[in-house]
Design an enzyme around this catalytic site. Structure first.
Site, PDB file in Angstrom:
ATOM      1  N   SER A 125       3.140  23.440  -8.462  1.00 30.85           N
ATOM      2  CA  SER A 125       4.297  23.974  -7.984  1.00 30.85           C
ATOM      3  C   SER A 125       5.428  23.636  -8.973  1.00 30.85           C
ATOM      4  O   SER A 125       5.543  22.549  -9.576  1.00 30.85           O
ATOM      5  CB  SER A 125       4.902  23.681  -6.706  1.00 30.85           C
ATOM      6  OG  SER A 125       6.103  24.038  -6.478  1.00 30.85           O
ATOM      7  N   TYR A 150       6.438  16.987   0.147  1.00 31.77           N
ATOM      8  CA  TYR A 150       5.752  17.936  -0.156  1.00 31.77           C
ATOM      9  C   TYR A 150       5.635  17.922  -1.722  1.00 31.77           C
ATOM     10  O   TYR A 150       4.450  18.244  -2.311  1.00 31.77           O
ATOM     11  CB  TYR A 150       6.277  19.441   0.317  1.00 31.77           C
ATOM     12  CG  TYR A 150       5.752  20.399  -0.405  1.00 31.77           C
ATOM     13  CD1 TYR A 150       4.544  20.980  -0.192  1.00 31.77           C
ATOM     14  CD2 TYR A 150       6.698  21.104  -1.303  1.00 31.77           C
ATOM     15  CE1 TYR A 150       4.187  22.000  -1.110  1.00 31.77           C
ATOM     16  CE2 TYR A 150       6.210  22.301  -2.405  1.00 31.77           C
ATOM     17  CZ  TYR A 150       4.783  22.706  -2.171  1.00 31.77           C
ATOM     18  OH  TYR A 150       4.337  23.770  -3.014  1.00 31.77           O
ATOM     19  N   LYS A 154       2.596  17.065  -4.733  1.00 29.46           N
ATOM     20  CA  LYS A 154       1.954  18.024  -5.817  1.00 29.46           C
ATOM     21  C   LYS A 154       2.073  17.334  -7.063  1.00 29.46           C
ATOM     22  O   LYS A 154       1.056  17.362  -8.041  1.00 29.46           O
ATOM     23  CB  LYS A 154       3.107  19.337  -5.950  1.00 29.46           C
ATOM     24  CG  LYS A 154       2.783  20.411  -4.848  1.00 29.46           C
ATOM     25  CD  LYS A 154       1.557  20.689  -4.717  1.00 29.46           C
ATOM     26  CE  LYS A 154       1.152  21.596  -3.469  1.00 29.46           C
ATOM     27  NZ  LYS A 154      -0.206  21.990  -3.370  1.00 29.46           N
ATOM     28  N   ASN A 195      10.097  29.838   6.573  1.00 25.47           N
ATOM     29  CA  ASN A 195      10.981  29.125   5.670  1.00 25.47           C
ATOM     30  C   ASN A 195      11.536  29.638   4.394  1.00 25.47           C
ATOM     31  O   ASN A 195      12.470  29.459   3.885  1.00 25.47           O
ATOM     32  CB  ASN A 195      10.256  27.743   5.437  1.00 25.47           C
ATOM     33  CG  ASN A 195      10.050  26.923   6.398  1.00 25.47           C
ATOM     34  OD1 ASN A 195      10.759  26.614   7.190  1.00 25.47           O
ATOM     35  ND2 ASN A 195       8.853  26.536   6.593  1.00 25.47           N
ATOM     36  N   ASP A 294      18.104  22.370  -1.806  1.00 24.55           N
ATOM     37  CA  ASP A 294      17.848  23.492  -2.916  1.00 24.55           C
ATOM     38  C   ASP A 294      18.269  23.473  -4.339  1.00 24.55           C
ATOM     39  O   ASP A 294      19.113  22.664  -4.745  1.00 24.55           O
ATOM     40  CB  ASP A 294      18.605  24.977  -2.538  1.00 24.55           C
ATOM     41  CG  ASP A 294      17.676  25.760  -1.450  1.00 24.55           C
ATOM     42  OD1 ASP A 294      16.529  25.635  -1.785  1.00 24.55           O
ATOM     43  OD2 ASP A 294      18.183  26.463  -0.666  1.00 24.55           O
TER      44      ASP A 294
HETATM   45  C1  UD1 Z   1      10.225  25.887  -2.463  1.00 23.30           C
HETATM   46  C2  UD1 Z   1       9.856  25.254  -3.808  1.00 23.30           C
HETATM   47  C3  UD1 Z   1       8.530  25.532  -4.217  1.00 23.30           C
HETATM   48  C4  UD1 Z   1       7.505  25.592  -2.976  1.00 23.30           C
HETATM   49  C5  UD1 Z   1       7.988  26.158  -1.787  1.00 23.30           C
HETATM   50  C6  UD1 Z   1       7.052  26.197  -0.593  1.00 23.30           C
HETATM   51  C7  UD1 Z   1      11.564  24.634  -5.363  1.00 23.30           C
HETATM   52  C8  UD1 Z   1      12.435  25.204  -6.372  1.00 23.30           C
HETATM   53  N1  UD1 Z   1      10.781  25.555  -5.029  1.00 23.30           N
HETATM   54  O1  UD1 Z   1      10.517  27.319  -2.851  1.00 23.30           O
HETATM   55  O2  UD1 Z   1       7.941  24.809  -5.024  1.00 23.30           O
HETATM   56  O3  UD1 Z   1       6.275  25.854  -3.187  1.00 23.30           O
HETATM   57  O4  UD1 Z   1       9.164  25.915  -1.226  1.00 23.30           O
HETATM   58  O5  UD1 Z   1       7.874  26.706   0.650  1.00 23.30           O
HETATM   59  O6  UD1 Z   1      11.835  23.674  -4.815  1.00 23.30           O
HETATM   60  N2  UD1 Z   1      16.891  31.506   0.861  1.00 23.30           N
HETATM   61  C9  UD1 Z   1      17.914  32.074   1.684  1.00 23.30           C
HETATM   62  N3  UD1 Z   1      17.720  32.352   3.098  1.00 23.30           N
HETATM   63  C10 UD1 Z   1      16.588  32.026   3.731  1.00 23.30           C
HETATM   64  C11 UD1 Z   1      15.703  31.481   2.681  1.00 23.30           C
HETATM   65  C12 UD1 Z   1      15.856  31.127   1.572  1.00 23.30           C
HETATM   66  O7  UD1 Z   1      19.085  32.218   1.284  1.00 23.30           O
HETATM   67  O8  UD1 Z   1      16.408  32.370   5.035  1.00 23.30           O
HETATM   68  C13 UD1 Z   1      17.062  31.246  -0.617  1.00 23.30           C
HETATM   69  C14 UD1 Z   1      16.959  29.815  -0.774  1.00 23.30           C
HETATM   70  O9  UD1 Z   1      18.041  29.002  -0.646  1.00 23.30           O
HETATM   71  C15 UD1 Z   1      16.441  29.856  -2.139  1.00 23.30           C
HETATM   72  C16 UD1 Z   1      15.472  31.005  -2.222  1.00 23.30           C
HETATM   73  O10 UD1 Z   1      16.091  31.918  -1.178  1.00 23.30           O
HETATM   74  O11 UD1 Z   1      17.516  29.889  -3.106  1.00 23.30           O
HETATM   75  C17 UD1 Z   1      14.109  31.042  -2.188  1.00 23.30           C
HETATM   76  O12 UD1 Z   1      13.835  30.252  -1.131  1.00 23.30           O
HETATM   77  P1  UD1 Z   1      12.390  29.861  -0.658  1.00 23.30           P
HETATM   78  O13 UD1 Z   1      11.622  31.199  -0.638  1.00 23.30           O
HETATM   79  O14 UD1 Z   1      12.245  29.083   0.513  1.00 23.30           O
HETATM   80  O15 UD1 Z   1      11.725  29.139  -1.861  1.00 23.30           O
HETATM   81  P2  UD1 Z   1      11.926  28.028  -2.857  1.00 23.30           P
HETATM   82  O16 UD1 Z   1      13.002  26.971  -2.017  1.00 23.30           O
HETATM   83  O17 UD1 Z   1      12.551  28.476  -4.174  1.00 23.30           O
END
Ligand code: UD1
Length: 335
Positions: A125, A150, A154, A195, A294
């Site tokens: 990841s 987690y 990795k 999530n 985040d």
């Molecule tokens: C994270 C990890 C990734 C991991 C994955 C597993 C990092 C950079 N990435 O992904 O390696 O494999 O989790 O689940 O650490 N968001 C919102 N509202 C929501 C959900 C998400 O605003 O309800 C935003 C988050 O703050 C983020 C973006 O959307 O900025 C992506 O979030 P998400 O899809 O959860 O993925 P990562 O956190 O990037």
């Protein structure tokens, strides 16, 4: 025929990879303990490919069973997806993550060693880069201390594999996989409250959730929301086929690692806006607080995958949000 054991092969990325393997002449053999997916996915893979795929409901921590399957199917290589992936849960229940993600990897590799199987593609990841000093990140960018158990699994997973000279390993560092198969038959199946961003968007759009919360708009980015490198799961699946091909052609290479992304970063608000425009749906969302842990921004330099694996992403953000929505709608009409 090359027989490839796919652990976690009924999961989100696993199922798409199984389809691509079959379409490229490989014979996948799936093991999955169904902890985060459903058995129906097997029949859906068969509907897409027209082929029956051997399946075992098994846990990767069962070494006897692994060895038995490896012998019975004359396995030549392994793609290892089976792992837990919820960042927040890993903070609450770290041992669950170390047991499955690290314990499972050790069991799998031990079985491979006993059976003389060398080829393994490992799901890593972009989380290994933590909050990078600069983006895009390449494979030599510093590995930061993991911010969750987690993420640590990795990092440790990559280290374990690189310490095993009897293996030919490719670790793929996935950025943010989204989208679904264009058939609408397979996609992400989050159990419970999602999530991740895109499943939350599609569930809100269809009315399963009342509103989406954007986690913070005060980051140092163009619109204040976090930037990620979203990649279509079908492109990601194809990268695994390229990795298996590459290992076959380079049997002397012990360990290598590749970023698998598009090379483009998009903000959360850009994802929402594209989703609304492409699918002609209005999304109910509000701006909330930052989510703990985040990363502000991260996207990939994908030159190495392009030059060495001869792989690059072709599908666009529009393709990603369109297929995610098509999948969510087709889920809603399932019996
Ligand atoms: C994270 C990890 C990734 C991991 C994955 C597993 C990092 C950079 N990435 O992904 O390696 O494999 O989790 O689940 O650490 N968001 C919102 N509202 C929501 C959900 C998400 O605003 O309800 C935003 C988050 O703050 C983020 C973006 O959307 O900025 C992506 O979030 P998400 O899809 O959860 O993925 P990562 O956190 O990037």
């Amino acid at each position: 025929m090359e027989n490839i054991l796919v652990t976690g092969g009924l999961g989100y990325i696993g199922s798409h990879t199984v389809v691509e393997l079959i379409e490229n002449g490989y014979q996948p053999v799936i093991i999955d303990n169904l902890s985060n997916t459903k058995i129906d996915v097997l029949e859906r893979i068969e509907r897409i490919t027209g082929k029956k795929t051997p399946f075992y409901r098994e846990d990767v921590r069962n070494i006897e069973k692994l060895q038995q399957i490896m012998t019975e199917h004359d396995i030549n290589g392994v793609i290892h997806f089976a792992a837990y992936k919820a960042v927040g849960e890993s903070v609450e229940e770290p041992l669950k993550y170390y047991d499955n993600n690290i314990g499972g990897l050790i069991t799998l590799v031990s079985a491979m060693e006993k059976k003389g199987i060398r080829s393994i593609v490992f799901s890593s990841s972009c989380t290994v880069y933590g909050e990078p000093d600069v983006s895009p990140v390449n494979e030599n960018s510093p590995i930061k201390k993991a911010s969750s158990p987690y993420g640590n699994t990795k990092q440790i997973g990559e280290e374990i594999l690189s310490d095993c000279p009897f293996l030919n390993t490719i670790a793929l560092r996935y950025f943010n996989p989204i989208g679904a198969h264009p058939s609408g038959l397979i996609g992400e199946l989050p159990l419970g409250v999602p999530n991740n961003l895109v499943p939350f968007i599609t569930q809100t759009a269809i009315g399963l959730r009342s509103e989406l919360t954007v986690f913070g708009d005060d980051y140092n980015t163009k619109d204040g929301t976090c930037i990620r490198d979203y990649i279509h799961v079908v492109d990601l699946a194809k990268a695994h086929v390229k990795a298996v091909d590459y290992i076959k052609q380079h049997p002397d290479k012990q360990f290598d690692v590749f970023n698998i992304g598009t090379g483009n970063g998009f903000t959360v608000l850009e994802i929402i806006k594209t989703f609304e425009e492409v699918n002609q749906v209005k999304l109910n969302y509000t701006i909330g607080n930052r989510r703990a842990g985040d990363v502000e921004k991260v996207w990939a330099n994908t030159d190495k995958a392009k030059n060495v694996l001869e792989w690059e992403a072709h599908l666009t953000l529009e393709d990603m949000v369109r297929t995610s929505w098509y999948w969510q709608k087709s889920l809603a009409t399932q019996p």
